[in-house]
Design a protein around this motif. Sequence first.
Motif, PDB file in Angstrom:
ATOM      1  N   LYS A 160      -7.992   3.051  -7.784  1.00 30.40           N
ATOM      2  CA  LYS A 160      -8.277   2.019  -8.780  1.00 30.40           C
ATOM      3  C   LYS A 160      -7.279   0.862  -8.669  1.00 30.40           C
ATOM      4  N   VAL A 161      -6.004   1.198  -8.429  1.00 28.73           N
ATOM      5  CA  VAL A 161      -4.974   0.152  -8.273  1.00 28.73           C
ATOM      6  C   VAL A 161      -5.239  -0.652  -7.003  1.00 28.73           C
ATOM      7  N   ILE A 162      -5.555   0.037  -5.941  1.00 22.74           N
ATOM      8  CA  ILE A 162      -5.819  -0.620  -4.643  1.00 22.74           C
ATOM      9  C   ILE A 162      -7.005  -1.565  -4.771  1.00 22.74           C
ATOM     10  N   LYS A 163      -8.046  -1.100  -5.452  1.00 23.41           N
ATOM     11  CA  LYS A 163      -9.237  -1.938  -5.648  1.00 23.41           C
ATOM     12  C   LYS A 163      -8.923  -3.147  -6.511  1.00 23.41           C
ATOM     13  N   ALA A 164      -8.156  -2.933  -7.582  1.00 23.86           N
ATOM     14  CA  ALA A 164      -7.804  -4.046  -8.489  1.00 23.86           C
ATOM     15  C   ALA A 164      -6.989  -5.104  -7.774  1.00 23.86           C
TER      16      ALA A 164
ATOM     17  N   GLY B   2       0.790  -1.227   0.000  1.00 23.44           N
ATOM     18  CA  GLY B   2       0.000   0.000   0.000  1.00 23.44           C
ATOM     19  C   GLY B   2       0.820   1.273   0.000  1.00 23.44           C
ATOM     20  N   SER B   3       2.148   1.139   0.073  1.00 25.96           N
ATOM     21  CA  SER B   3       3.002   2.331   0.055  1.00 25.96           C
ATOM     22  C   SER B   3       3.003   2.948  -1.339  1.00 25.96           C
ATOM     23  N   ALA B   4       3.484   4.195  -1.428  1.00 30.67           N
ATOM     24  CA  ALA B   4       3.528   4.881  -2.720  1.00 30.67           C
ATOM     25  C   ALA B   4       4.360   4.105  -3.731  1.00 30.67           C
ATOM     26  N   ALA B   5       5.497   3.554  -3.274  1.00 32.16           N
ATOM     27  CA  ALA B   5       6.373   2.792  -4.171  1.00 32.16           C
ATOM     28  C   ALA B   5       5.696   1.516  -4.649  1.00 32.16           C
ATOM     29  N   HIS B   6       4.913   0.884  -3.776  1.00 32.60           N
ATOM     30  CA  HIS B   6       4.187  -0.317  -4.164  1.00 32.60           C
ATOM     31  C   HIS B   6       3.160  -0.003  -5.248  1.00 32.60           C
ATOM     32  N   LEU B   7       2.353   1.022  -5.019  1.00 35.38           N
ATOM     33  CA  LEU B   7       1.300   1.356  -5.973  1.00 35.38           C
ATOM     34  C   LEU B   7       1.874   1.818  -7.308  1.00 35.38           C
ATOM     35  N   LEU B   8       2.976   2.566  -7.245  1.00 38.95           N
ATOM     36  CA  LEU B   8       3.611   3.020  -8.481  1.00 38.95           C
ATOM     37  C   LEU B   8       4.207   1.843  -9.243  1.00 38.95           C
ATOM     38  N   GLY B   9       4.811   0.906  -8.498  1.00 35.35           N
ATOM     39  CA  GLY B   9       5.368  -0.290  -9.130  1.00 35.35           C
ATOM     40  C   GLY B   9       4.293  -1.122  -9.815  1.00 35.35           C
ATOM     41  N   GLU B  10       3.138  -1.244  -9.183  1.00 31.67           N
ATOM     42  CA  GLU B  10       2.026  -1.987  -9.767  1.00 31.67           C
ATOM     43  C   GLU B  10       1.480  -1.271 -10.999  1.00 31.67           C
ATOM     44  N   ARG B  11       1.380   0.035 -10.927  1.00 31.43           N
ATOM     45  CA  ARG B  11       0.909   0.802 -12.077  1.00 31.43           C
ATOM     46  C   ARG B  11       1.852   0.622 -13.268  1.00 31.43           C
ATOM     47  N   PHE B  12       3.141   0.654 -12.978  1.00 31.90           N
ATOM     48  CA  PHE B  12       4.129   0.504 -14.044  1.00 31.90           C
ATOM     49  C   PHE B  12       4.060  -0.887 -14.661  1.00 31.90           C
ATOM     50  N   ALA B  13       3.911  -1.911 -13.829  1.00 28.45           N
ATOM     51  CA  ALA B  13       3.835  -3.282 -14.335  1.00 28.45           C
ATOM     52  C   ALA B  13       2.640  -3.428 -15.281  1.00 28.45           C
ATOM     53  N   ARG B  14       1.519  -2.848 -14.909  1.00 25.95           N
ATOM     54  CA  ARG B  14       0.326  -2.945 -15.745  1.00 25.95           C
ATOM     55  C   ARG B  14       0.456  -2.099 -17.017  1.00 25.95           C
ATOM     56  N   SER B  15       1.019  -0.917 -16.871  1.00 27.13           N
ATOM     57  CA  SER B  15       1.167  -0.025 -18.010  1.00 27.13           C
ATOM     58  C   SER B  15       2.135  -0.579 -19.058  1.00 27.13           C
ATOM     59  N   SER B  16       3.156  -1.291 -18.595  1.00 22.53           N
ATOM     60  CA  SER B  16       4.199  -1.788 -19.492  1.00 22.53           C
ATOM     61  C   SER B  16       3.960  -3.213 -19.983  1.00 22.53           C
ATOM     62  N   GLY B  17       2.931  -3.872 -19.442  1.00 18.06           N
ATOM     63  CA  GLY B  17       2.645  -5.248 -19.853  1.00 18.06           C
ATOM     64  C   GLY B  17       3.494  -6.290 -19.151  1.00 18.06           C
ATOM     65  N   MET B  18       4.144  -5.902 -18.035  1.00 22.97           N
ATOM     66  CA  MET B  18       4.936  -6.874 -17.268  1.00 22.97           C
ATOM     67  C   MET B  18       4.000  -7.602 -16.299  1.00 22.97           C
ATOM     68  N   THR B  19       3.120  -8.400 -16.849  1.00 26.59           N
ATOM     69  CA  THR B  19       2.059  -9.022 -16.060  1.00 26.59           C
ATOM     70  C   THR B  19       2.548 -10.092 -15.094  1.00 26.59           C
TER      71      THR B  19
ATOM     72  N   MET C  99      12.925  -0.723  -8.445  1.00 26.09           N
ATOM     73  CA  MET C  99      12.249  -0.027  -7.355  1.00 26.09           C
ATOM     74  C   MET C  99      12.055   1.441  -7.727  1.00 26.09           C
ATOM     75  N   PHE C 100      10.984   2.038  -7.228  1.00 29.22           N
ATOM     76  CA  PHE C 100      10.784   3.487  -7.317  1.00 29.22           C
ATOM     77  C   PHE C 100      11.086   4.096  -5.955  1.00 29.22           C
ATOM     78  N   ASP C 101      11.840   5.177  -5.936  1.00 32.00           N
ATOM     79  CA  ASP C 101      12.106   5.877  -4.674  1.00 32.00           C
ATOM     80  C   ASP C 101      12.526   7.308  -4.993  1.00 32.00           C
ATOM     81  N   ALA C 102      12.653   8.116  -3.948  1.00 36.25           N
ATOM     82  CA  ALA C 102      13.043   9.508  -4.132  1.00 36.25           C
ATOM     83  C   ALA C 102      14.467   9.602  -4.670  1.00 36.25           C
ATOM     84  N   VAL C 103      14.703  10.603  -5.491  1.00 38.20           N
ATOM     85  CA  VAL C 103      16.040  10.822  -6.041  1.00 38.20           C
ATOM     86  C   VAL C 103      17.049  11.018  -4.917  1.00 38.20           C
ATOM     87  N   SER C 104      16.658  11.739  -3.866  1.00 38.18           N
ATOM     88  CA  SER C 104      17.573  11.993  -2.755  1.00 38.18           C
ATOM     89  C   SER C 104      17.991  10.706  -2.057  1.00 38.18           C
TER      90      SER C 104
END
Length: 330
Positions: A320-324, A167-184, A209-214
């Motif tokens: 939408k990602v959380i629900k899916a 449920g963290s921001a990195a988790h949700l972003l990672g899931e969005r990227f996997a779906r957007s890129s077809g890495m099912t 992984m997604f994380d802050a640049v800093s």
Amino acid sequence: MKRLFTFGGTARLLGTLSAAMILAASPQAFADTAYPDRPVRVVVPYPAGGNTDIIAREVAKRLSVKLGQNFIIDNKPGANSIIGTEAVAKAAPDGYTLLVAIGAYANNFALYKKLPYARSDLAPVSQLTNTSLVLVTGRPGITSVKQLVTAGQDKNAPLTFASSGVGSAAHLLGERFARSSGMTSTQHVAYKGSSEAVSDLLAGRVGYMFDAVSAMGAHIKSGRLTALAVTGGSRSPLLPEAPSVREAGYPDMVAYAWSGLLAPAKTPKAIVDKLAATISEVLKDPELVAKLASISTDPVGSTPAEFDKFLISESDVNGKVIKALNISLD
């Protein structure tokens, strides 16, 4: 004489009515000039020392100077920001208790079936900052988003991605990227914190992984991690060679970590507007801009309406990602 008396009586009557109207309207009509007349508590629902705390303290310091009263930081961490958020949601709506929120605030409405407050209990004041994230990998031979996606589409050896928790921001972003890129076939690996996740990322035990640049900058500079793309709408000046996700072919992946200020619902509009206007002003301070840049963060400053629209969008996209994924943290 009669006309003079009538004029004088009318003047006295109008003066009395005007005074009465001013007194009746004063609690809200003049809140913008009287506020603040005592210290303001700014609740940060995270521990001291983190980026959210740094942002809050830097902004509060300048609000104190501009508005002539102390804006005092009160760290109330716990329960994924719920403890601190509840404290503000139930505070008096007088402008003297405020909340600094980040992405978890918007996401929690989908992550939890029961919260001790409702969305309508808090009023948006202003977005404070945006922070571009970076997509990184420690896998040798992967130097572009395209190569990562190709590797992630191999069903015989699916990639994993790390985050600091379900449920963290990195988790949700990672899931969005996997779906957007077809890495099912990509699999999520949740850690108890970022440090453990980064350790396995550096060792190549997880794919990306997604994380802050800093947070990733030193590892990227040393060559232990490769910056594949940044999630902002344009390239980061801290990583000028890394393309934006838009350049990499994923415009729907433009995303930021963010912070913003909220107040209890029914806080007088004059106070909310005064805070928003003052925040926009202090966020232009060159010293503050430089301080935020040191933690790879950009100032924003927005109207309450603009911030409200932003919060709705954030809740919708991640909801939408959380629900899916059928995620619930209750």
